[in-house]
Design an enzyme around this catalytic site. Structure first.
Site, PDB file in Angstrom:
ATOM      1  N   CYS A  88       0.838  -1.204   0.000  1.00  0.00           N
ATOM      2  CA  CYS A  88       0.000   0.000   0.000  1.00  0.00           C
ATOM      3  C   CYS A  88       0.873   1.254   0.000  1.00  0.00           C
ATOM      4  O   CYS A  88       0.585   2.233   0.702  1.00  0.00           O
ATOM      5  CB  CYS A  88      -0.966   0.002   1.181  1.00  0.00           C
ATOM      6  SG  CYS A  88      -0.245  -0.410   2.776  1.00  0.00           S
ATOM      7  N   GLY A  89       1.959   1.202  -0.752  1.00  0.00           N
ATOM      8  CA  GLY A  89       2.824   2.371  -0.867  1.00  0.00           C
ATOM      9  C   GLY A  89       3.522   2.718   0.440  1.00  0.00           C
ATOM     10  O   GLY A  89       3.970   1.844   1.183  1.00  0.00           O
TER      11      GLY A  89
END
Length: 323
Positions: A88-89
């Protein structure tokens, strides 16, 4: 130059990865929609509760409660929201970075042993354990399935510790969800409750779309600037002659804890929606990168294939001439 077989293998590998990232993007998009609906369903209750509390406190200037008393900090607690999974980055990295900075700040004043961590999410739980922090339980299930009843239990536990003097300050560290393309890393005080900051909190949200583009981010940025330029209206009581039954302390003892529960649950929903939005953007970026890589590999494959055909033709022509 790699052979045609090697290039073909790389194309197949990138295609497989692209299918995974594309599927994860669609799953995150669906979960984000459900998270947005959860926030949207909670907003009317949040608005009405703050409206009641705002009107009452505006009319009763002398109202006081133990939960809004600021005192010297000797022991503090941090409620930190992260996710249970990766991909998720920079979502979890940013949360952990802010938690570490907060712990270091408190460590200089009261010592690391006097900072309690309430980790909501497996990533921050594992990091806090690895750092040797004072972890108070494990609440990873909340990160996947937000539960208002468990939030109330945590808020009641912290409220009791604050009332007994075991904790002097509680802070929340989470991502505030503004839109699918904008999540703001936030650190705010949970206890003692600052009524003014709660009432002036940023409630600007875009819950109608799951599209994350540069245009949408620019729109939110400009809209935020317009909101800042707009003067806030003064709070006016609905009635300046309230009749309080049975007494003010009893009413405040009901309203203030409800606001605390709501604040914790709102932070959980914000973090949950922000996680899915961050994962959706990360997977969309990965899919776009895979498309670009496939384009380059197909071009390289076609060039190599054409070169191989040309070489074979030259060999055939050369053999015919020799004969």
């Amino acid at each position: 130059m790699p052979s045609l077989k090697e290039i073909k293998g790389r194309i197949a590998s990138v295609n497989s990865t692209r299918k995974i990232t594309s599927a994860m993007k669609m799953v995150a998009s669906s979960k984000l929609h459900h998270a947005q609906v959860a926030i949207q369903n909670m907003l009317p209750y949040e608005t009405m509760l703050e409206h009641i509390l705002k009107s009452f406190l505006a009319a009763e200037a002398d109202s006081q409660t133990i939960y809004d008393v600021v005192r010297p900090v000797k022991r503090a607690a941090l409620i930190v929201f992260s996710s249970n999974s990766s991909l998720c980055g920079g979502f979890n990295a940013n949360i952990i970075k802010m938690m570490t900075a907060a712990v270091d700040t408190y460590a200089k004043e009261i010592g690391r042993e006097n900072v309690e961590i309430y980790p909501i999410g497996r990533k921050v739980y594992e990091k806090a354990k690895k750092m040797g922090l004072n972890v108070q339980g494990e609440f990873s299930s909340l990160a996947d399935k937000p539960n208002v009843h468990q939030c109330i239990e945590i808020a009641m536990e912290l409220g009791k510790k604050f009332a007994d003097g075991d904790i002097d300050k509680v802070e929340l560290i989470y991502h505030h969800f503004k839109s699918a393309g904008s999540q703001v890393l936030t650190r705010k005080t949970f206890l003692p409750i600052d009524i003014e900051s709660e009432l002036q909190a940023d409630h600007e949200r875009d819950l109608t779309t799951i599209i994350a583009t540069k245009e949408s981010q620019e729109y939110l940025k400009k809209r935020g600037e317009r909101q800042t330029e707009r003067k806030e209206e003064e709070v006016k009581p609905l009635n300046d002659n309230f009749i309080v039954e049975p007494d003010m302390d009893t009413v405040l003892s009901q309203l203030i804890p409800k606001l605390a529960h709501l604040s914790l649950y709102t932070a959980l929903l914000d973090s949950n929606a922000s996680e899915h939005a961050a994962r959706m953007v990360a997977m969309q970026t990965a899919t776009d990168n895979a498309d670009e890589l496939l384009r380059q590999l197909n071009l390289q494959y076609n060039k190599s294939r054409q070169q191989a055909i040309t070489n074979e033709l030259l060999d055939i022509v050369g053999g015919s001439v020799n004969n």
